[in-house]
Design a protein around this motif. Structure first.
Motif, PDB file in Angstrom:
ATOM      1  N   VAL A 138     -51.757 -28.268  -9.011  1.00  0.00           N
ATOM      2  CA  VAL A 138     -50.313 -27.979  -8.061  1.00  0.00           C
ATOM      3  C   VAL A 138     -50.653 -28.474  -6.820  1.00  0.00           C
ATOM      4  O   VAL A 138     -49.502 -29.196  -6.334  1.00  0.00           O
ATOM      5  CB  VAL A 138     -50.193 -26.595  -8.407  1.00  0.00           C
ATOM      6  N   GLY A 139     -51.605 -28.126  -6.228  1.00  0.00           N
ATOM      7  CA  GLY A 139     -51.834 -28.303  -4.892  1.00  0.00           C
ATOM      8  C   GLY A 139     -51.887 -30.265  -4.870  1.00  0.00           C
ATOM      9  O   GLY A 139     -51.194 -30.569  -3.543  1.00  0.00           O
ATOM     10  N   VAL A 140     -52.529 -30.802  -5.598  1.00  0.00           N
ATOM     11  CA  VAL A 140     -52.554 -32.416  -5.509  1.00  0.00           C
ATOM     12  C   VAL A 140     -51.148 -32.834  -5.905  1.00  0.00           C
ATOM     13  O   VAL A 140     -50.612 -33.712  -4.816  1.00  0.00           O
ATOM     14  CB  VAL A 140     -53.039 -32.667  -6.764  1.00  0.00           C
ATOM     15  N   VAL A 141     -50.330 -32.367  -6.767  1.00  0.00           N
ATOM     16  CA  VAL A 141     -49.219 -32.990  -6.966  1.00  0.00           C
ATOM     17  C   VAL A 141     -48.025 -32.626  -5.976  1.00  0.00           C
ATOM     18  O   VAL A 141     -47.373 -33.611  -5.475  1.00  0.00           O
ATOM     19  CB  VAL A 141     -48.626 -32.591  -8.450  1.00  0.00           C
ATOM     20  N   GLY A 142     -48.101 -31.361  -5.426  1.00  0.00           N
ATOM     21  CA  GLY A 142     -47.219 -30.978  -4.308  1.00  0.00           C
ATOM     22  C   GLY A 142     -47.188 -31.750  -3.065  1.00  0.00           C
ATOM     23  O   GLY A 142     -46.345 -32.335  -2.621  1.00  0.00           O
ATOM     24  N   VAL A 143     -48.770 -32.313  -2.859  1.00  0.00           N
ATOM     25  CA  VAL A 143     -48.853 -33.098  -1.525  1.00  0.00           C
ATOM     26  C   VAL A 143     -48.507 -34.478  -1.740  1.00  0.00           C
ATOM     27  O   VAL A 143     -47.662 -35.055  -1.005  1.00  0.00           O
ATOM     28  CB  VAL A 143     -50.428 -33.118  -1.196  1.00  0.00           C
ATOM     29  N   LEU A 144     -48.610 -35.064  -3.016  1.00  0.00           N
ATOM     30  CA  LEU A 144     -48.199 -36.472  -3.556  1.00  0.00           C
ATOM     31  C   LEU A 144     -46.755 -36.524  -3.230  1.00  0.00           C
ATOM     32  O   LEU A 144     -46.119 -37.493  -2.889  1.00  0.00           O
ATOM     33  CB  LEU A 144     -48.733 -36.792  -4.803  1.00  0.00           C
ATOM     34  N   LEU A 145     -45.856 -35.392  -3.743  1.00  0.00           N
ATOM     35  CA  LEU A 145     -44.336 -35.653  -3.909  1.00  0.00           C
ATOM     36  C   LEU A 145     -43.920 -35.351  -2.439  1.00  0.00           C
ATOM     37  O   LEU A 145     -43.023 -36.052  -2.281  1.00  0.00           O
ATOM     38  CB  LEU A 145     -43.982 -34.487  -4.806  1.00  0.00           C
ATOM     39  N   LEU A 146     -44.602 -34.514  -1.550  1.00  0.00           N
ATOM     40  CA  LEU A 146     -43.881 -34.415  -0.135  1.00  0.00           C
ATOM     41  C   LEU A 146     -44.669 -35.308   0.593  1.00  0.00           C
ATOM     42  O   LEU A 146     -44.036 -35.457   1.704  1.00  0.00           O
ATOM     43  CB  LEU A 146     -44.109 -32.744   0.188  1.00  0.00           C
ATOM     44  N   ALA A 147     -45.625 -35.802   0.640  1.00  0.00           N
ATOM     45  CA  ALA A 147     -46.455 -36.565   1.639  1.00  0.00           C
ATOM     46  C   ALA A 147     -47.205 -37.966   1.119  1.00  0.00           C
ATOM     47  O   ALA A 147     -48.058 -38.221   1.813  1.00  0.00           O
ATOM     48  CB  ALA A 147     -47.362 -35.644   2.480  1.00  0.00           C
ATOM     49  N   GLY A 148     -46.736 -38.099   0.050  1.00  0.00           N
ATOM     50  CA  GLY A 148     -47.472 -39.499  -0.538  1.00  0.00           C
ATOM     51  C   GLY A 148     -47.528 -40.718   0.283  1.00  0.00           C
ATOM     52  O   GLY A 148     -48.147 -41.664   0.183  1.00  0.00           O
ATOM     53  N   ASN A 149     -46.420 -40.695   1.162  1.00  0.00           N
ATOM     54  CA  ASN A 149     -45.944 -41.725   2.010  1.00  0.00           C
ATOM     55  C   ASN A 149     -46.460 -41.644   3.488  1.00  0.00           C
ATOM     56  O   ASN A 149     -46.357 -42.552   4.154  1.00  0.00           O
ATOM     57  CB  ASN A 149     -44.597 -42.220   1.879  1.00  0.00           C
ATOM     58  N   VAL A 150     -47.074 -40.456   3.894  1.00  0.00           N
ATOM     59  CA  VAL A 150     -47.202 -40.177   5.314  1.00  0.00           C
ATOM     60  C   VAL A 150     -48.232 -41.158   6.080  1.00  0.00           C
ATOM     61  O   VAL A 150     -48.104 -41.671   7.023  1.00  0.00           O
ATOM     62  CB  VAL A 150     -47.800 -38.809   5.496  1.00  0.00           C
ATOM     63  N   SER A 151     -49.202 -41.534   5.085  1.00  0.00           N
ATOM     64  CA  SER A 151     -50.473 -42.458   5.587  1.00  0.00           C
ATOM     65  C   SER A 151     -49.779 -43.822   6.058  1.00  0.00           C
ATOM     66  O   SER A 151     -50.252 -44.410   6.864  1.00  0.00           O
ATOM     67  CB  SER A 151     -51.504 -42.422   4.772  1.00  0.00           C
ATOM     68  N   ASP A 152     -48.819 -44.205   5.306  1.00  0.00           N
ATOM     69  CA  ASP A 152     -48.220 -45.564   5.473  1.00  0.00           C
ATOM     70  C   ASP A 152     -47.504 -45.515   6.709  1.00  0.00           C
ATOM     71  O   ASP A 152     -47.257 -46.725   7.574  1.00  0.00           O
ATOM     72  CB  ASP A 152     -47.254 -45.722   4.587  1.00  0.00           C
TER      73      ASP A 152
ATOM     74  N   VAL B 130     -49.502 -38.983  -9.146  1.00  0.00           N
ATOM     75  CA  VAL B 130     -48.489 -37.607  -9.593  1.00  0.00           C
ATOM     76  C   VAL B 130     -48.879 -37.621 -11.153  1.00  0.00           C
ATOM     77  O   VAL B 130     -48.767 -36.452 -11.564  1.00  0.00           O
ATOM     78  CB  VAL B 130     -47.174 -37.770  -9.234  1.00  0.00           C
ATOM     79  N   VAL B 131     -48.486 -38.639 -11.762  1.00  0.00           N
ATOM     80  CA  VAL B 131     -48.334 -38.495 -13.105  1.00  0.00           C
ATOM     81  C   VAL B 131     -49.646 -38.388 -13.695  1.00  0.00           C
ATOM     82  O   VAL B 131     -49.940 -37.470 -14.722  1.00  0.00           O
ATOM     83  CB  VAL B 131     -47.942 -40.049 -13.656  1.00  0.00           C
ATOM     84  N   ALA B 132     -50.768 -38.771 -13.158  1.00  0.00           N
ATOM     85  CA  ALA B 132     -52.182 -38.638 -13.871  1.00  0.00           C
ATOM     86  C   ALA B 132     -52.500 -37.185 -13.175  1.00  0.00           C
ATOM     87  O   ALA B 132     -53.119 -36.504 -14.280  1.00  0.00           O
ATOM     88  CB  ALA B 132     -53.143 -39.441 -12.713  1.00  0.00           C
ATOM     89  N   TYR B 133     -52.286 -36.478 -12.191  1.00  0.00           N
ATOM     90  CA  TYR B 133     -52.731 -35.081 -12.265  1.00  0.00           C
ATOM     91  C   TYR B 133     -51.762 -34.217 -12.756  1.00  0.00           C
ATOM     92  O   TYR B 133     -51.906 -33.062 -13.089  1.00  0.00           O
ATOM     93  CB  TYR B 133     -52.856 -34.814 -10.761  1.00  0.00           C
TER      94      TYR B 133
END
Length: 401
Positions: free
Chosen positions: A55-69, A343-346
């Motif tokens: 849940v933690g992984v997917v939540g971050v990926l959904l909300l901040a997956g683009n932040v490092s770009d 997101v799909v993987a986790y």
């Protein structure tokens, strides 16, 4: 040549930092039995504790997956190491179940920040023309770190004192060292923006990525679902059904799946991205069949074989999927596209495991495992057939290589 050597040195150091972070995410795997004895919780609770991480992984990926770009790779990865350190502190302080939930959630936040950003970072640290090798370094660091976690914890739990403390103390020290290394590596995002100007954005798929994403994501889902079973309930199966109570052996069996994944990834180069996906699906199906046999006949050799074959299949499929998605993505959207794949993987690593936990109480661990295997076998068979009929192509290859 000297510049290339420097680039590969930076790439490998970035991979080492990636691996250290991922070690912490699987460190508790062979210790769940000890936590069950300490806190008295059920097998369903084990799967819920495990799923909190996802849940933690997917939540971050959904909300901040683009932040490092936008803000840069290093700031995001430093935050990820901070969450990893906080997770280790929670496990070191665990006197009640709440600490386990908090530790797993923080570990998930750490992995969520690392998966997309670190993968893109390792690839960008490599010298020009090294995209294929760098992809292997990134995925090997990911899976190798995941494999070293249960192995390290299992060995320390079996042969050292304070089994619920020493593994996390060691990992905390490794995280601190990794932060020092990361601070000495260069930033790879040239045009950065302040964090205050970045808005949460769902992992996005450009038109070029969409063409390869569906089959790549399906194969990743099944591969990570298989890993979810190995890391959450296989220690319990080994102890209850096979009377294997050696924590080092339990950790090794789980680690073999991840190490085999790294071996499978090595085969992607000669096999080609397009062929690796259907071949990976075939190996995953074989691994699932071996796991069904292990559950049915309570056989340790079949458990080991399923870990090796299924892990190799996951490595083939996942590196092929990651390569296809990364190549199809535009540079300024690469981390977002990779995050979408994760997101799909986790999701695969969490939902099926929770389902198994719910079924374990009424029908038993072995029967629940067989239901899981049947569902995943249908899914991976459909994905494999689809890939055979419509092979993945990428802008660089123009077709199957």
């Amino acid at each position: 040549m000297g510049s290339d050597l420097g680039g590969w040195r930076r790439c490998l150091l970035g991979g080492a930092v990636f691996a250290v972070c991922m070690v912490g995410t699987t460190l508790p795997t062979p210790l769940y039995g000890l936590y069950q004895e300490k806190f008295g919780f059920s097998e369903l609770t084990v799967t819920v504790v495990y799923a909190v991480y996802a849940v933690g992984v997917v939540g971050v990926l959904l909300l901040a997956g683009n932040v490092s770009d936008s803000v840069g790779r290093r700031p995001v990865l430093l935050w990820g190491l901070g969450f990893a350190a906080a997770s280790a502190v929670c496990f070191l302080s665990a006197t009640a179940m709440g600490w386990l939930y908090a530790g797993r959630l923080l570990s998930g936040l750490s992995a969520g920040l690392f998966t997309g950003a670190a993968t893109a970072y390792v690839m960008e640290l490599a010298p020009p023309g090294g995209a294929s090798r760098a992809t292997f370094v990134a995925t090997a660091a990911n899976m190798g770190g995941l494999g070293c976690g249960p192995l390290l914890a299992g060995v320390l739990a079996e042969y050292a004192d304070r089994p619920l403390y020493l593994p996390f103390a060691v990992h905390l020290a490794l995280v601190v060292c990794s932060a020092v290394v990361l601070l000495r590596l260069p930033e790879t995002v040239r045009e950065r923006r302040p964090l205050s100007t970045v808005r949460p954005e769902r992992p996005g798929l450009t038109p070029g990525v969409r063409a390869v994403f569906a089959p790549a994501a399906t194969a990743s889902f099944v591969g990570f679902a298989l890993f979810g079973v190995f890391t959450s309930v296989s220690p319990a199966f080994l102890a209850q059904s096979l009377d294997v109570r050696d924590h080092a052996v339990s950790g090794l069996v789980v680690a073999l799946a991840f190490f085999a994944s790294t071996g499978g990834q090595l085969a992607v180069g000669p096999v080609g991205v397009g062929r690796s996906l259907p071949l990976g699906c075939a190996a995953l199906l074989t691994g699932l069949a071996l796991l069904a046999g292990a559950l049915r006949w309570e056989s340790l050799p079949l458990v080991v074989l399923s870990a090796l074959v299924g892990g190799a299949g996951q490595g083939l499929a996942f590196r092929g999927a990651l390569s296809a998605v990364a190549r199809a993505a535009e540079p300024d959207r690469r981390a977002a596209a990779i995050s979408a794949l994760f997101v799909v993987a986790y999701t695969g690593i969490s939902l099926p495991v929770i389902g198994m936990g719910l079924l374990t109480e009424p029908i038993g661990l072995e029967s629940a495992g067989l239901v899981f295997i049947a569902c995943m076998a249908l899914l991976v068979s459909a994905a494999g057939l689809y890939l055979l009929r419509r092979p993945v192509s990428t802008p660089e290859t123009g077709g199957v290589r």
